[in-house]
Design a protein around this motif. Structure first.
Motif, short mmCIF file in Angstrom:
data_model
loop_
_atom_site.label_atom_id
_atom_site.label_comp_id
_atom_site.label_asym_id
_atom_site.label_seq_id
_atom_site.Cartn_x
_atom_site.Cartn_y
_atom_site.Cartn_z
N THR A 285 -6.95 -0.77 -30.94
CA THR A 285 -7.08 -0.68 -32.41
C THR A 285 -7.63 0.68 -32.84
OG1 THR A 285 -9.30 -1.66 -32.32
CG2 THR A 285 -7.45 -3.17 -32.61
N ARG A 293 -3.26 -2.31 -35.97
CA ARG A 293 -4.65 -2.71 -35.71
C ARG A 293 -4.85 -4.18 -36.04
NH1 ARG A 293 -6.47 2.35 -37.90
NH2 ARG A 293 -7.11 1.34 -39.82
N ASN A 296 -3.05 -6.28 -33.41
CA ASN A 296 -3.82 -6.36 -32.16
C ASN A 296 -5.05 -7.25 -32.31
OD1 ASN A 296 -2.43 -4.80 -30.17
ND2 ASN A 296 -2.99 -2.93 -31.25
N GLY A 297 -5.58 -7.31 -33.53
CA GLY A 297 -6.71 -8.20 -33.78
C GLY A 297 -6.33 -9.66 -33.57
#
Length: 423
Positions: A285, A293, A296-297
Motif C-alpha cells: 500500500t 491501496r 490491497n486493504g
C-alpha cells in the motif's frame, strides 16, 4: 503402503503356502498305510491296468469306504497349493518394484516430509508388523521340523519359504531386521535449513540479508514446499524493512508479494502463508495508487481472517488485525467515500474492534510486544479511558528496546506519554 508391510505380506503368504503343502503331504502319507480289514489283509492302492502314469486324483482304492472322498479333497488341496505357488511367484517378482513405489509415494508428501526417499537396508530391529509376520513364519518352520521326510517330499518353493523364515529369525536374533525400511530424507538438510533461516530472521540486519540470500540459493531445490515459501516471503519483508533505497524497497515488496501468492495457491490451508501474504499486501500500500491501496486493504483483511481461522491461537494475526481495525477507524470521510465509490462498500471497523484484537494478543501471549502495548494505550486514549491508557504506557516502558520495531514503538510511546500529560 509401507515397504515393510509389503514384505511382511509376502512372507506371510509364503509361510501360509508352506503350511498348506506340509498339511497335504502329512495327510497323504498318513493314508498310505490304510488300517487292516477284518481278515488282516492290508488294502493297497493300484494303478490302472494300462500302467500309465496318473495323478493322485485318479488313483483307485479297492474296497475302502471313504477313501474316494479323501482323495478328492487331496486333489482339490493340491490344486489350491499349485495356484498359491503361482501367486507367491508373482509376489516375489513384484518385490523389486516396491522400492520405486515407496520412493514415489514419499516424494509426493507435503510439509517437511517432501522429497523423502526410501531404501531397504539392514538396521536396528523394527518390532512392528514385520516381526509379527516373522513369528508366524517361524511357527510353521518349527511345526515342519517334526516331519523332515514330508518336507523332503514337498515341492521346492515351500521348502524355500521355510528356510527363508529360519534365516530371518537368525538375523533377528543377531539384532537386525531382514526387511526393515530405512528412510533417507533430505529432511535432515531441509530441517537444518529451516532452523538456520529462523535463527537469521531473529538476528541483525546482516543476518536478515544473509537469510534472504540463503533462501534464494535454495529456492530451486525447495521452491515447491509451502513451508519454505512463506519463510521466503518473511525474508523479503525483513530485507524490505531494513533497506533505505526506495526503488529497492518497492522491488522487494513486489517480488515478495508474488512469492506470497504462489505460497497461498500451493497450499491454501497454510495459516502462515496467508499471514505473510497479508503482511506483504499491507506493505504494498506504500507504493500503490489510492485505488490499489484500498484493494490491497481488502486483500489484507481477507487473508488475515483466513489465517486466524486456520490457526486461531497465533497472536501475530490478531495483532495485525488490530492494526488494520485501528487504521480503518482513523479513515477520513473522504477516504471512506472513495472506497465506497470504487468497491461499493467501504471497509468498516472501530477503535473498539482494534482494542478487542490487541487484548486477544495479550491474552494469548502476555507481553507479546512493545508495540502491542502502545496500540492498547492508543485505543484506551481514543475511548476516553486515560487511566487504562497510562497503565498500557507503563507496561510498554517496562519492556526493553531491542529491535527496530521496538525503536518505532518507543518513539510513538514518547509522543503518547506527552499527550497523556505523563512526564
Amino acid at each position: 503402503m509401507a515397504l515393510s508391510d509389503n514384505k511382511a505380506l509376502v512372507l506371510g503368504v509364503l509361510a501360509g503356502g508352506a503350511g498348506l503343502s506340509l498339511g497335504t503331504v502329512v495327510l497323504y502319507n498318513s493314508r498310505r498305510a490304510v488300517p487292516t480289514s477284518g481278515h488282516g489283509v492290508h488294502s493297497k492302492l493300484y494303478l490302472s491296468s494300462n500302467d500309465q502314469r496318473v495323478t493322485g486324483a485318479s488313483m483307485v482304492v479297492r474296497e475302502m469306504p471313504g477313501q474316494a472322498e479323501v482323495l478328492d479333497r487331496l486333489a482339490e488341496l493340491i490344486q489350491c497349493v499349485s495356484e498359491l505357488k503361482d501367486e507367491v511367484r508373482a509376489l516375489k517378482s513384484a518385490i523389486p518394484k516396491l522400492l520405486d513405489h515407496v520412493r514415489d509415494e514419499l516424494r509426493g508428501r507435503s510439509g517437511r516430509a517432501e522429497g523423502a526417499v526410501a531404501r531397504v537396508s539392514a538396521g536396528p530391529p523394527n518390532r512392528t508388523t514385520p516381526t509379527r509376520r516373522r513369528r508366524v513364519a517361524g511357527g510353521v518352520a518349527r511345526a515342519g521340523s517334526q516331519s523332515s521326510e514330508e518336507e523332503a517330499e514337498s515341492e521346492g518353493g515351500y521348502i524355500t519359504a521355510l528356510t527363508d523364515s529360519e534365516e530371518e529369525e537368525q538375523i533377528e536374533a543377531e539384532g537386525q531386521s531382514p526387511y526393515e525400511v530405512t528412510v533417507i530424507e533430505p529432511l535432515n538438510e531441509f530441517s537444518a535449513l529451516l532452523d538456520r533461516v529462523d535463527a537469521l530472521h531473529e538476528g541483525s540486519d546482516g543476518d536478515k540479508r544473509e537469510c534472504l540470500c540463503t533462501m534464494l540459493d535454495k529456492r530451486e531445490q525447495f521452491g515447491q514446499n509451502t513451508t519454505f515459501l512463506w519463510r521466503l516471503v518473511r525474508a523479503y519483508v525483513d530485507v524490505h524493512d531494513i533497506t533505505t533505497n526506495l526503488e529497492q524497497k518497492k522491488t522487494q515488496a513486489e517480488t515478495g508479494k508474488k512469492v506470497g501468492e504462489e505460497a497461498v495457491k500451493l497450499n491454501p490451508m497454510c495459516a502462515e502463508s496467508h499471514q505473510w501474504y497479508a503482511i506483504m499486501c499491507g506493505i504494498m500500500t506504500e507504493y500503490e495508487t489510492v485505488q490499489n491501496r484500498i484493494k490491497n486493504g481488502y486483500i489484507f483483511k481477507d487473508h488475515l481472517d483466513k489465517a486466524i481461522e486456520l490457526k486461531p491461537q497465533d497472536p501475530m494475526s490478531y495483532y495485525l488485525l488490530g492494526r488494520w481495525c485501528y487504521a480503518v477507524a482513523q479513515l477520513s470521510w473522504i477516504e471512506r467515500k472513495v472506497a465506497a465509490t470504487l468497491f461499493g462498500e467501504p471497509p468498516s471497523a472501530t477503535v473498539q474492534d482494534g482494542l478487542k484484537n490487541f487484548l486477544k494478543v495479550e491474552e494469548i501471549s502476555p507481553k507479546y510486544s512493545k508495540l502491542n502495548y502502545v496500540f492498547l494505550a492508543k485505543c484506551y486514549r481514543d475511548l476516553g479511558q486515560k487511566s487504562q491508557a497510562r497503565k498500557m504506557c507503563d507496561a510498554a516502558t517496562s519492556m526493553e528496546t531491542i529491535s527496530k520495531e521496538d525503536e518505532e514503538a518507543q518513539k510513538e510511546l514518547d509522543t503518547l506519554l506527552s499527550a497523556l500529560g505523563v512526564n
